[in-house]
Scaffold this motif. Sequence first.
Motif, mmCIF file in Angstrom:
data_model
loop_
_atom_site.group_PDB
_atom_site.id
_atom_site.type_symbol
_atom_site.label_atom_id
_atom_site.label_comp_id
_atom_site.label_asym_id
_atom_site.label_seq_id
_atom_site.Cartn_x
_atom_site.Cartn_y
_atom_site.Cartn_z
ATOM 1 N N SER A 138 0.822 -1.208 0.000
ATOM 2 C CA SER A 138 0.000 0.000 0.000
ATOM 3 C C SER A 138 0.857 1.260 0.000
ATOM 4 N N ALA A 139 2.020 1.216 0.622
ATOM 5 C CA ALA A 139 2.926 2.373 0.583
ATOM 6 C C ALA A 139 3.427 2.608 -0.838
ATOM 7 N N ILE A 140 3.775 1.537 -1.523
ATOM 8 C CA ILE A 140 4.235 1.653 -2.909
ATOM 9 C C ILE A 140 3.105 2.183 -3.802
ATOM 10 N N THR A 141 1.906 1.663 -3.611
ATOM 11 C CA THR A 141 0.758 2.057 -4.423
ATOM 12 C C THR A 141 0.383 3.517 -4.222
ATOM 13 N N ARG A 142 0.422 3.992 -2.979
ATOM 14 C CA ARG A 142 -0.002 5.372 -2.670
ATOM 15 C C ARG A 142 1.065 6.423 -2.977
#
Length: 81
Positions: free
Chosen positions: A46-50
């Motif tokens: 989720s950190a990579i996606t956001r």
Amino acid sequence: MDFPRTHGTDPESSVVEKHYAVIYVPGKKRARFPENCVEIMDSHASAITRADVAQQRYPALVYGPSRSSEGFRLYYLIEWL
């Protein structure tokens, strides 16, 4: 007597943990960030996606929050993802 090492979600707690996060920062040269620049994520993915480099929002693994001597809550960079 042994006490379990547990803590709740008390934001004033002195216990700090590792978190995946997205950090708003103009340049990636700093090692600590005020909490208003850090968005905690629930996972690495989720950190990579956001993250959004165009908006200066970078994925990272951070340690914190920790209260500074000036009274600010800070997160410390472990590594950029």
